[in-house]
Design a protein around this motif. Structure first.
Motif, PDB file in Angstrom:
ATOM      1  N   GLY A 132       0.830  -1.191   0.000  1.00  0.00           N
ATOM      2  CA  GLY A 132       0.000   0.000   0.000  1.00  0.00           C
ATOM      3  C   GLY A 132       0.866   1.243   0.000  1.00  0.00           C
ATOM      4  O   GLY A 132       1.949   1.257  -0.573  1.00  0.00           O
ATOM      5  N   LYS A 133       0.416   2.260   0.681  1.00  0.00           N
ATOM      6  CA  LYS A 133       1.163   3.520   0.729  1.00  0.00           C
ATOM      7  C   LYS A 133       2.569   3.295   1.267  1.00  0.00           C
ATOM      8  O   LYS A 133       3.547   3.822   0.757  1.00  0.00           O
ATOM      9  CB  LYS A 133       0.413   4.522   1.601  1.00  0.00           C
ATOM     10  N   ALA A 134       2.655   2.469   2.314  1.00  0.00           N
ATOM     11  CA  ALA A 134       3.956   2.062   2.832  1.00  0.00           C
ATOM     12  C   ALA A 134       4.026   0.550   2.720  1.00  0.00           C
ATOM     13  O   ALA A 134       3.205  -0.148   3.302  1.00  0.00           O
ATOM     14  CB  ALA A 134       4.118   2.497   4.283  1.00  0.00           C
ATOM     15  N   ALA A 135       4.966   0.043   1.937  1.00  0.00           N
ATOM     16  CA  ALA A 135       5.028  -1.400   1.696  1.00  0.00           C
ATOM     17  C   ALA A 135       5.680  -2.098   2.878  1.00  0.00           C
ATOM     18  O   ALA A 135       6.719  -1.680   3.368  1.00  0.00           O
ATOM     19  CB  ALA A 135       5.830  -1.676   0.431  1.00  0.00           C
ATOM     20  N   TYR A 136       5.060  -3.163   3.327  1.00  0.00           N
ATOM     21  CA  TYR A 136       5.661  -3.962   4.382  1.00  0.00           C
ATOM     22  C   TYR A 136       5.119  -5.374   4.285  1.00  0.00           C
ATOM     23  O   TYR A 136       4.138  -5.640   3.615  1.00  0.00           O
ATOM     24  CB  TYR A 136       5.363  -3.368   5.761  1.00  0.00           C
ATOM     25  N   ALA A 137       5.796  -6.304   4.929  1.00  0.00           N
ATOM     26  CA  ALA A 137       5.422  -7.716   4.851  1.00  0.00           C
ATOM     27  C   ALA A 137       5.236  -8.283   6.242  1.00  0.00           C
ATOM     28  O   ALA A 137       5.926  -7.904   7.177  1.00  0.00           O
ATOM     29  CB  ALA A 137       6.496  -8.507   4.114  1.00  0.00           C
ATOM     30  N   VAL A 138       4.268  -9.206   6.349  1.00  0.00           N
ATOM     31  CA  VAL A 138       3.989  -9.855   7.620  1.00  0.00           C
ATOM     32  C   VAL A 138       3.978 -11.362   7.413  1.00  0.00           C
ATOM     33  O   VAL A 138       3.326 -11.859   6.501  1.00  0.00           O
ATOM     34  CB  VAL A 138       2.613  -9.403   8.175  1.00  0.00           C
ATOM     35  N   GLY A 139       4.685 -12.099   8.263  1.00  0.00           N
ATOM     36  CA  GLY A 139       4.612 -13.558   8.237  1.00  0.00           C
ATOM     37  C   GLY A 139       5.340 -14.216   7.091  1.00  0.00           C
ATOM     38  O   GLY A 139       5.138 -15.383   6.821  1.00  0.00           O
ATOM     39  N   ILE A 140       6.218 -13.470   6.405  1.00  0.00           N
ATOM     40  CA  ILE A 140       6.932 -14.059   5.278  1.00  0.00           C
ATOM     41  C   ILE A 140       8.204 -14.728   5.781  1.00  0.00           C
ATOM     42  O   ILE A 140       8.996 -14.127   6.480  1.00  0.00           O
ATOM     43  CB  ILE A 140       7.294 -12.978   4.247  1.00  0.00           C
ATOM     44  N   THR A 141       8.391 -15.966   5.406  1.00  0.00           N
ATOM     45  CA  THR A 141       9.595 -16.703   5.765  1.00  0.00           C
ATOM     46  C   THR A 141      10.190 -17.283   4.495  1.00  0.00           C
ATOM     47  O   THR A 141       9.626 -18.208   3.912  1.00  0.00           O
ATOM     48  CB  THR A 141       9.287 -17.834   6.763  1.00  0.00           C
ATOM     49  N   ASP A 142      11.305 -16.715   4.052  1.00  0.00           N
ATOM     50  CA  ASP A 142      11.950 -17.259   2.868  1.00  0.00           C
ATOM     51  C   ASP A 142      12.366 -18.694   3.131  1.00  0.00           C
ATOM     52  O   ASP A 142      12.772 -19.053   4.230  1.00  0.00           O
ATOM     53  CB  ASP A 142      13.175 -16.423   2.500  1.00  0.00           C
ATOM     54  N   GLY A 143      12.246 -19.524   2.095  1.00  0.00           N
ATOM     55  CA  GLY A 143      12.646 -20.914   2.241  1.00  0.00           C
ATOM     56  C   GLY A 143      11.577 -21.799   2.830  1.00  0.00           C
ATOM     57  O   GLY A 143      11.891 -22.872   3.350  1.00  0.00           O
ATOM     58  N   GLN A 144      10.303 -21.366   2.776  1.00  0.00           N
ATOM     59  CA  GLN A 144       9.232 -22.262   3.210  1.00  0.00           C
ATOM     60  C   GLN A 144       9.306 -23.567   2.429  1.00  0.00           C
ATOM     61  O   GLN A 144       9.586 -23.567   1.239  1.00  0.00           O
ATOM     62  CB  GLN A 144       7.865 -21.626   2.942  1.00  0.00           C
ATOM     63  N   VAL A 145       9.045 -24.668   3.089  1.00  0.00           N
ATOM     64  CA  VAL A 145       9.069 -25.973   2.436  1.00  0.00           C
ATOM     65  C   VAL A 145       7.635 -26.408   2.190  1.00  0.00           C
ATOM     66  O   VAL A 145       6.855 -26.577   3.134  1.00  0.00           O
ATOM     67  CB  VAL A 145       9.804 -27.025   3.297  1.00  0.00           C
ATOM     68  N   VAL A 146       7.280 -26.561   0.933  1.00  0.00           N
ATOM     69  CA  VAL A 146       5.911 -26.917   0.564  1.00  0.00           C
ATOM     70  C   VAL A 146       5.933 -28.133  -0.358  1.00  0.00           C
ATOM     71  O   VAL A 146       6.986 -28.565  -0.813  1.00  0.00           O
ATOM     72  CB  VAL A 146       5.180 -25.733  -0.116  1.00  0.00           C
ATOM     73  N   SER A 147       4.753 -28.669  -0.654  1.00  0.00           N
ATOM     74  CA  SER A 147       4.674 -29.864  -1.487  1.00  0.00           C
ATOM     75  C   SER A 147       4.864 -29.508  -2.968  1.00  0.00           C
ATOM     76  O   SER A 147       4.744 -28.350  -3.366  1.00  0.00           O
ATOM     77  CB  SER A 147       3.330 -30.558  -1.301  1.00  0.00           C
ATOM     78  N   ALA A 148       5.122 -30.536  -3.770  1.00  0.00           N
ATOM     79  CA  ALA A 148       5.396 -30.343  -5.191  1.00  0.00           C
ATOM     80  C   ALA A 148       4.197 -29.809  -5.960  1.00  0.00           C
ATOM     81  O   ALA A 148       4.346 -29.235  -7.028  1.00  0.00           O
ATOM     82  CB  ALA A 148       5.865 -31.654  -5.814  1.00  0.00           C
ATOM     83  N   ASN A 149       2.990 -29.984  -5.410  1.00  0.00           N
ATOM     84  CA  ASN A 149       1.777 -29.522  -6.091  1.00  0.00           C
ATOM     85  C   ASN A 149       1.173 -28.285  -5.421  1.00  0.00           C
ATOM     86  O   ASN A 149      -0.015 -28.033  -5.556  1.00  0.00           O
ATOM     87  CB  ASN A 149       0.735 -30.642  -6.134  1.00  0.00           C
ATOM     88  N   LYS A 150       2.003 -27.536  -4.733  1.00  0.00           N
ATOM     89  CA  LYS A 150       1.515 -26.359  -4.025  1.00  0.00           C
ATOM     90  C   LYS A 150       0.883 -25.345  -4.976  1.00  0.00           C
ATOM     91  O   LYS A 150       1.449 -24.989  -6.011  1.00  0.00           O
ATOM     92  CB  LYS A 150       2.663 -25.684  -3.273  1.00  0.00           C
TER      93      LYS A 150
END
Length: 505
Positions: free
Chosen positions: A22-40
């Motif tokens: 938005g007006k000020a960009a920010y992120a919440v709850g983002i964790t780089d390297g999340q491990v998910v399934s192949a069909n995510k």
């Protein structure tokens, strides 16, 4: 640029991952390297209606670790504010790292663009090596587990039930990237190929994955879950079918059938009739599934074919219609016989000898691995049988007994003069086998059962006997993924194609 008075945000529904822009960009709850399934599949929700045009699609990219774009597909949600980013065909690569990127080409219906480029990194769960299939085993107390093709135990035998790959009796294909459905007690959950729990057993039943989603039943309600076990479509319909080619059939409050997309949006209003024949467990219910871009439907007692917008590709009429292969429709014409047509209405094959006006009469006319039976009247109610391919070419004249053939790997198992006949559909060559039973060809071999213990054996596609286990084997099964299940000295076992036992109960 985004209008200062408008606050656009994006919600990525994954593992508690949310991005706000938005007006000020920010992120919440983002964790780089999340491990998910192949069909995510990632779901992105915006604050305003999004314009899913070519420009927006260019602004949503998934890149692998080399920086190459991955072939994803994108669909609009039911509220016009969400987008579903589906994985590439066959899923993401095991153990690979990816980056989901959203840039300022993404815009709403007013042309207002995202202010900043945002990215999220994720990686794919490592699974059993792609070259390894899994085979179901049972312990002495009848609990199910899994071994690999070398006989190594992969999943301890502790489950009441393990669902296998489609059309397999006891194995899971190496290229099956879907989670494995298991049950403990009376509840169903999900594990991966290494035996790790994805979803603790809690559902009354999980039906099986199709198009990356599965129906799951709980408290007499149907929900749709993804490969991570997350509910993506809440219960809202009386009945629902599996997803095929992006759409699933549902039963509305009016007791009619329509179709939803993967966001749960009704894209074709419930308007089609239930169609049931027979009674009890032998009854047949018309299945509403899309074969590619088209589905056969019933309305007001008439049959037709619609496209994914609900428009009629083949108009309603009284002739029975049903898809019997990925591309062909059987048209039953009562006493005038039947014909196969393509979706443009062109006749591919016709037969006036066999009356067909319903699904029960059509059950022997479905294609199996590219071939189907056809029948010619001999005398009275007696018929002979031949084989036809999906182009309408007669592979073999109608000279065999009326018999439900088993057709696989280019070989048809037929009956004539009280013997089994193995027909090579490519060359027309055939040979007879004098036996009590001949199974379908799997991985180049077919099992032949002869009365008496130790008499059963395997043949190749020329009819040559290539493997005969000794008299200690009580029974032998078909080969699947390199192994065949057998009974050896009264216990379950698996053998490889040399006859060597790789696992025994």
């Amino acid at each position: 640029m985004v209008n200062k008075k408008i606050r656009m945000y994006i919600c990525m529904v994954g593992i508690a991952a949310t991005i706000f822009i938005g007006k000020a960009a920010y992120a919440v709850g983002i964790t780089d390297g999340q491990v998910v399934s192949a069909n995510k599949a990632w779901k992105i929700t915006f604050s305003h209606s999004i314009a899913l045009d070519d420009l927006t699609k260019q602004g949503i990219v998934v890149q692998d670790s080399k920086g190459d774009n991955v072939s994803i597909s994108i669909a609009i949600g039911s509220d016009d504010k969400s987008i579903l980013i589906n994985p590439p065909e066959g899923g993401y690569k095991s153990g690979e790292n990816y980056t989901l990127i959203l840039n300022n080409k993404v815009h709403n219906n007013k042309g207002e663009k995202l202010k900043d480029t945002k990215s999220m990194h994720f990686s794919i769960q490592k699974s059993v090596e792609a070259s390894t299939a899994l085979h179901r085993i049972y312990s002495s107390n009848y609990k199910a587990g899994l071994i690999d093709s070398s006989g190594k135990l992969v999943v301890q035998p502790k489950y009441n039930y393990i669902k296998l790959s489609n059309n397999n009796d006891y194995s899971i294909n190496a290229d099956d990237n879907n989670p494995i459905i298991v049950s403990l007690g009376s509840k169903y959950g999900l594990i991966d190929k290494a035996g790790n729990i994805i979803l603790e057993p809690k559902y009354d039943y999980i039906y099986g994955f199709s198009d990356g989603l599965s129906r799951a039943k709980i408290n007499n309600k149907i929900v749709f879950i993804d490969v991570n076990g997350k509910v993506v479509i809440e219960p809202q319909f009386k009945e629902a079918g599996d997803f095929n080619n992006g759409l699933a059939a549902v039963k509305g409050d009016n007791d009619k059938y329509g179709f939803i997309d993967k966001t749960g949006k009704v894209v074709i209003q419930p308007q089609f009739d239930a169609y049931t024949e027979g009674g009890g467990g032998e009854g047949f219910q018309f299945q509403y599934n899309f074969n590619g871009d088209y589905a056969a439907v019933v309305k007001d007692g008439k049959f037709g074919v619609i496209d994914k917008l609900g428009n009629y590709k083949i108009k309603l009429d009284s002739n029975f219609k049903m898809f019997v292969s990925d591309s062909l429709i059987l048209v039953g014409q009562g006493e005038n016989g039947y014909k196969y047509i393509d979706v443009d209405g062109n006749t591919v094959f016709s037969n006036s000898d066999m009356p067909v006006s319903s699904a029960m009469e059509a059950q022997d006319l479905f294609f199996e691995n590219g071939f189907a039976s056809y029948f010619k009247k001999k005398s009275g109610a007696s018929y002979s049988m031949g084989i036809v391919d999906e182009k309408g070419k007669v592979i073999s004249d109608a000279k065999y007994d009326y018999f439900a053939p088993r057709i696989s790997e280019g070989m048809a198992i037929l009956r004539a003069n009280n013997e089994y006949v193995c027909l090579d559909t490519a060359t027309g060559n055939e040979f007879s086998v004098d036996a009590e039973y001949v199974g379908e060809f799997k991985e180049g071999l077919a099992r032949v059962y002869v009365k008496g213990e130790g008499n059963s054996y395997y043949i190749d596609k020329t009819g040559k006997k290539v493997l005969q286990p000794d008299s200690s084997f009580d029974s032998i099964g078909d080969f699947e993924n390199g192994l065949a299940m057998v009974t050896y000295k009264g216990k379950d076992a698996y053998i490889d194609k040399t006859g060597k036992i790789v696992w025994q109960e």
